[in-house]
Design an enzyme around this catalytic site. Structure first.
Site, PDB file in Angstrom:
ATOM      1  N   CYS A   1      37.460  44.156  33.968  1.00  8.73           N
ATOM      2  CA  CYS A   1      38.026  43.598  35.019  1.00  8.73           C
ATOM      3  C   CYS A   1      37.982  44.443  36.303  1.00  8.73           C
ATOM      4  O   CYS A   1      38.430  44.154  37.333  1.00  8.73           O
ATOM      5  CB  CYS A   1      39.263  42.990  34.870  1.00  8.73           C
ATOM      6  SG  CYS A   1      39.054  41.870  33.464  1.00  8.73           S
TER       7      CYS A   1
ATOM      8  N   HIS B   1      42.712  42.373  41.250  1.00  7.11           N
ATOM      9  CA  HIS B   1      41.893  41.195  40.222  1.00  7.11           C
ATOM     10  C   HIS B   1      42.846  40.167  39.861  1.00  7.11           C
ATOM     11  O   HIS B   1      43.902  39.998  39.573  1.00  7.11           O
ATOM     12  CB  HIS B   1      41.908  42.122  38.919  1.00  7.11           C
ATOM     13  CG  HIS B   1      41.496  41.300  37.679  1.00  7.11           C
ATOM     14  ND1 HIS B   1      40.615  40.298  37.882  1.00  7.11           N
ATOM     15  CD2 HIS B   1      42.075  41.141  36.443  1.00  7.11           C
ATOM     16  CE1 HIS B   1      40.415  39.632  36.570  1.00  7.11           C
ATOM     17  NE2 HIS B   1      41.375  40.289  35.824  1.00  7.11           N
TER      18      HIS B   1
ATOM     19  N   ASN C   1      39.921  33.071  36.132  1.00  2.00           N
ATOM     20  CA  ASN C   1      39.823  34.722  35.868  1.00  2.00           C
ATOM     21  C   ASN C   1      38.299  35.094  35.667  1.00  2.00           C
ATOM     22  O   ASN C   1      37.797  34.626  34.614  1.00  2.00           O
ATOM     23  CB  ASN C   1      40.762  35.183  34.704  1.00  2.00           C
ATOM     24  CG  ASN C   1      40.514  36.632  34.462  1.00  2.00           C
ATOM     25  OD1 ASN C   1      39.380  37.186  35.018  1.00  2.00           O
ATOM     26  ND2 ASN C   1      41.493  37.108  33.987  1.00  2.00           N
TER      27      ASN C   1
END
Length: 327
Positions: free
Chosen positions: A115, A252, A282
């Site tokens: 990420c 993120h 996500n």
């Protein structure tokens, strides 16, 4: 390395057409829309088709960037792709991009910082340009997490979606974009979020060897909420700036509660924070460019703004960047 010589000159994004909404998940596992929104802030995710892969999302994001900014990428001399879900173990997605766009003379490679991949890619590109090893670098983040999500695990399957973002960086000594960076790694925490390929243990600990993502959300949450605010503080110290100087914080988009906790602990207003998880979920390395592009399209991010980007995730690894947005 001294003052940056790299300027961001274009951005593009893409998400697949197919939506996976909370009501769909209600029919798959024991969950409901209210529970998902309360814990994650997510309503929808975009999901790739069976024959749609990370390279395809990357092509579309790059095409979107070219169209919006009227950019020529034939003279790109380095392609960096951040992904944890490439089409193949090899060749890399970066090599597929080179072929697809027929870029005649370029380096091309993938990196995996999960990420934090997008901020890693930007950081690396900035250093390559500032050192004058390269002049024009294409940085792409592209993920198809739906293909490695366990849709029988109610704690993780509600989180993940697919998407891609692309950014062009060029040599510019007069008005560079990069002000400071800060990074760190906690490899001991790798056991908390992983996906296996060959190994069946990590250290002496047995792993779930299905090849699907496994996450201890509680441990990752605790690490991120502790680590990111400290990193933000270090980043601002290096740049000799204060929180008040930041126009937009773009972390993120892991989940909304985590982002709220990070903002609370760093005393940064959530109102000045851009995320992409509400409609995209996500998307790992792609979440930051998706959030930034949404902010641009909504008229929030403007030329001259100071942006704080912070990627964090599996590894465990993290990297923050302070930028001047001067497109």
């Amino acid at each position: 390395m001294g003052k940056s010589k790299a300027r961001i000159t274009a951005i593009g994004t893409y998400v697949p057409q197919k939506k996976l909404v909370n009501e769909d998940l209600e029919r798959m596992v024991d969950t409901n829309d209210e529970w998902i929104v309360q814990r994650t802030g997510m309503k929808e995710r975009r999901i790739t088709g069976d024959e749609e892969f990370a390279s395809h999302l990357a092509y579309h994001a790059i095409e979107n960037m070219i169209e919006k900014y009227q950019k020529n990428i034939q003279d790109v001399d380095c392609i960096i792709v951040a992904t944890t879900t490439p089409d193949y173990a090899f060749p890399s997605v970066a090599c597929q991009i080179q072929s697809h766009f027929n870029i005649t003379s370029t380096a091309a490679f993938d990196l995996n910082a999960t990420c934090a991949g997008f901020t890693y890619g930007l950081h690396l590109a900035n250093n390559l340009i500032t050192s004058e090893a390269h002049k024009k670098v294409l940085v792409v983040a592209t993920e198809t997490l739906s293909k490695v999500t366990d849709y029988e695990d109610r704690t993780t399957c509600i989180l993940f979606g697919d998407g891609a973002g692309a950014m062009l960086m060029e040599f510019d000594e007069e008005s560079p974009s990069f002000l400071a960076s800060h990074m760190g790694t906690n490899g001991d925490g790798g056991i908390h979020v992983y996906r296996t390929t060959f190994a069946t243990t990590m250290g002496e600990k047995p792993l779930n060897s299905t090849g699907l993502m496994v996450q201890n959300g509680r441990e990752v949450y605790k690490w991120a909420v502790r680590t990111v605010p400290q990193g933000m503080e270090q980043l601002l110290f290096k740049a000799e700036q204060d929180m008040e100087d930041i126009n937009w914080f773009i972390p993120h988009s892991a989940n909304l509660r985590m982002v709220e906790s990070i903002c609370d602990k760093s005393q940064f207003p959530i109102e000045k924070t851009l995320t992409s998880m509400k409609y995209y979920g996500n998307t790992s390395s792609a979440s930051i460019p998706l959030a930034l592009n949404l902010g641009i399209e909504e008229g929030k991010v403007k030329a001259g703004d100071t942006l704080l980007l912070y990627g964090f995730g599996g590894g465990l690894t993290h990297l923050g960047l302070l930028l001047t947005w001067n497109i």
